[in-house]
Enzyme design. Structure first.
Site, mmCIF file in Angstrom:
data_model
loop_
_atom_site.group_PDB
_atom_site.id
_atom_site.type_symbol
_atom_site.label_atom_id
_atom_site.label_comp_id
_atom_site.label_asym_id
_atom_site.label_seq_id
_atom_site.Cartn_x
_atom_site.Cartn_y
_atom_site.Cartn_z
ATOM 1 N N LYS B 76 -16.572 8.744 8.203
ATOM 2 C CA LYS B 76 -17.292 7.575 7.689
ATOM 3 C C LYS B 76 -18.916 7.762 7.765
ATOM 4 O O LYS B 76 -19.422 8.191 8.770
ATOM 5 C CB LYS B 76 -17.142 6.276 8.498
ATOM 6 N N SER B 151 -14.429 -2.172 6.500
ATOM 7 C CA SER B 151 -15.549 -1.584 5.872
ATOM 8 C C SER B 151 -15.371 0.002 5.632
ATOM 9 O O SER B 151 -15.994 0.481 4.780
ATOM 10 C CB SER B 151 -16.817 -1.661 6.766
ATOM 11 N N SER B 175 -12.309 -3.037 10.587
ATOM 12 C CA SER B 175 -12.806 -1.932 9.525
ATOM 13 C C SER B 175 -12.014 -0.711 9.314
ATOM 14 O O SER B 175 -12.281 0.003 8.660
ATOM 15 C CB SER B 175 -14.336 -1.653 9.728
#
Lengths: 97, 474
Positions: B76, B151, B175
């Site tokens: 990420k 997210s 997330s």
């Protein structure tokens, strides 16, 4: 709690942010909407409850106090938007009027 | 090439000469190319991954390869990797290149993982749909009109669409778990303090944890055992020893399980999500497990508590983005104050600014006690009640999300509606408990439904054993 334009300006200054015209109307509206949602917490009786501040049970994590150079001067400046060979550059701070 | 669901399958095929790490990397690079429209990757490390694959193939041949040899992972865009860009999917970190690697990256590389690229996410991990990224939204592979979740949306889709075997995301309020649920993959959030945050861009420091997204519980266990543990660079990383999670994923005894009444019978839960819960409960009871209903009336306060505290922490963590030391600086700035204000106002997106404003407000003089301290008190109640439940039961089960993946734009007009997408994931985050989402059913709309399992502090092993049991039964 109702947030008005003056309070938006005050918070924005504290946060070093700026909102113009319709953005300012929008953020005022959003803040009020979200705060009234947050205010549901007032339904919970917390008179005998201490705030939870630390989540970890770890205490006093020590390490030897040894000087280490983990990044160089050049590396520290590498990502600066404006710099000279030694320093970060910012607009003039002291006015010479 | 066939789609691999675990590193064990990959390694077995390599040892039988059916494939090589190089062939696998080429395959994944091809998949990334043909699925570019999903917008899961911000940057792909093509040449590096190819070069490293040759080295790892050689290591496997000579018998000295690490635990993750053959595992191709994405990270990420919140996770620092030395001499690589990292931006939290924000304009304010445009062009920023990390000077060092996060501990999680170093540990994966030391075990011979290959990092194939950097994944899109909500800006500063603030969002539940991957729609706040400066690089645009991420599409769900199973239905391009629907959200990836967030997210860690890019990370979840990178695994879902077979563009890599696993990904590392970050989980502050769901997330990792929620996008995993939306994308039909496994997402694990470890106990608070289990994994070092050195080199992870901070959002809310009393919540943030790095967690793996994988196809299988076994790979999640393996990745966790590699990245977890004490770290001299992060004093919040626990000294608690790390078990070899992946070596004993079997249920030795049947855990006692509770489910939250509010998360099954509550309002706003999709009928088929409820059906998944009821059928899981029934199956477990038929298998001889104790599964009992408990009440958790504080659940409706979890989301407001979470947003008061996380916005407060975010407003202070994000004060470092000042347009001076790194990242974006506004060309319209004329003095120091306008350097700060204009750089921040032009560099941050709308949702990030909203949260900084809220956080600044709840911490400000005159409002601190009424909002911030109040939420910290409710947080204690939520944590203590959760711990009390976990003294009577070994595990809690609940849906990961009240619905399957929603449409792009469906929840973007009212921030409160988007915040409520976190309703079932924030409890574990507020209490610092480990939790995992595994695919448990398919909705009639074709999308995956995730089952969430919450364990006791630092008892990831028991949670993973049970998750593996459910996975094997399906």
């Amino acid at each position: 709690m109702k947030i008005d334009k003056d309070l938006v300006d005050k918070i924005a200054h504290l946060a070093r942010l700026e909102f113009q015209d319709e953005q300012k109307v929008k953020i005022e509206e959003d803040l009020n909407r979200i705060l009234s949602f947050m205010e549901s917490l007032n339904e919970v009786d917390t008179s005998a409850v201490a705030p939870l501040i630390y989540l970890s049970d770890e205490v006093n994590v020590f390490r030897a106090d040894v000087v280490k150079q983990e990044i160089t001067h050049e590396e520290a400046l590498r990502n600066a938007p404006k710099k000279d060979s030694d320093y970060f550059r910012v607009p003039k701070v002291i006015d010479q009027k | 090439m066939k789609k691999y669901h675990s590193l064990a399958e990959v390694r077995s095929d390599i040892s039988e000469g059916k494939t090589t790490v190089s062939a696998l990397v080429d395959y994944y690079l091809g998949r990334i190319g043909t699925n570019a429209h999903l917008n899961a990757f911000i940057e792909v490390y093509t040449e590096e991954a190819k070069a490293r694959a040759l080295v790892i193939d050689e290591k496997i041949r000579s018998g000295n390869a690490g635990k993750l040899a053959g595992m191709v992972v994405s990270i990420k865009d919140m996770i620092c990797y030395k001499n690589h860009k990292v931006s939290a999917s924000s304009k304010i970190l445009e062009g920023f290149e990390s000077l060092f690697s996060s501990t999680v990256v170093e540990r994966m590389l030391a075990e011979d993982a290959i990092i194939i690229g950097r994944c899109n996410c909500d800006e500063f991990a603030m969002g539940a749909s991957n729609e706040t990224s400066t690089y645009g939204l991420v599409k769900n592979y199973d239905n391009n009109d629907l959200a990836s979740g967030g997210s860690s949306g890019g990370s979840a889709v990178s695994v879902q669409a077979d563009m890599c075997l696993a990904s590392l995301g970050t989980d502050t309020g769901g997330s990792v778990r929620q996008p995993a649920s939306f994308c039909g993959v496994v997402g694990l959030k470890p106990t608070y303090g289990r994994v070092s945050r050195w080199g992870i861009i901070a959002y809310a420091s009393s919540f943030d944890q790095v967690g793996p997204i994988t196809h299988s519980v076994a790979d999640a266990a393996l990745l966790l055992e590699v990245i977890a543990g004490e770290d001299g660079h992060d004093s919040t990383a626990s000294k608690e020893l790390v078990p070899h999670y992946s070596e004993s994923l079997t249920l030795n005894q049947k855990p006692r399980i509770a489910y939250l009444s509010e998360a099954v019978h509550g309002q706003g839960i999709d009928p088929e999500v409820k059906e998944m819960m009821l059928s899981q409960i029934k199956k477990l009871q038929n298998d001889g497990f104790v599964v009992e209903e408990v009440n958790f009336p504080l659940l409706k306060y979890a989301v407001p508590t979470y947003y008061v505290i996380t916005t407060a922490e975010a407003s202070s963590n994000l004060s470092r983005y000042d347009g001076v030391h790194f990242g974006y600086r506004s060309k319209n700035a004329t003095d120091l104050e306008s350097t700060y204000k204009k750089s921040r106002s032009e560099g941050f997106g709308e949702e990030v600014k909203r949260r900084i404003m809220l956080g600044t407000f709840v911490l400000s003089a005159g409002y601190y006690d009424a909002y911030y301290a109040k939420a910290q008190k409710v947080r204690r109640l939520i944590r203590d009640t959760s711990l009390e439940l976990l003294s009577n039961y070994d595990l809690l089960i609940l849906p990961t999300a009240p619905t399957t993946a929603f449409a792009h734009g469906e929840k973007t007009t009212d921030p409160v509606v988007m915040y409520l997408a976190d309703i079932f994931t924030v409890q574990a985050s507020l209490a610092g408990l480990p939790a995992i989402s595994i695919p448990a059913a398919t909705h009639s709309n074709g999308m995956s439904i995730g089952l969430q399992i919450i364990g006791k502090h630092f008892k990831e092993q028991e949670m993973l054993n049970f998750a593996n049991f459910i996975e094997q039964k399906q």
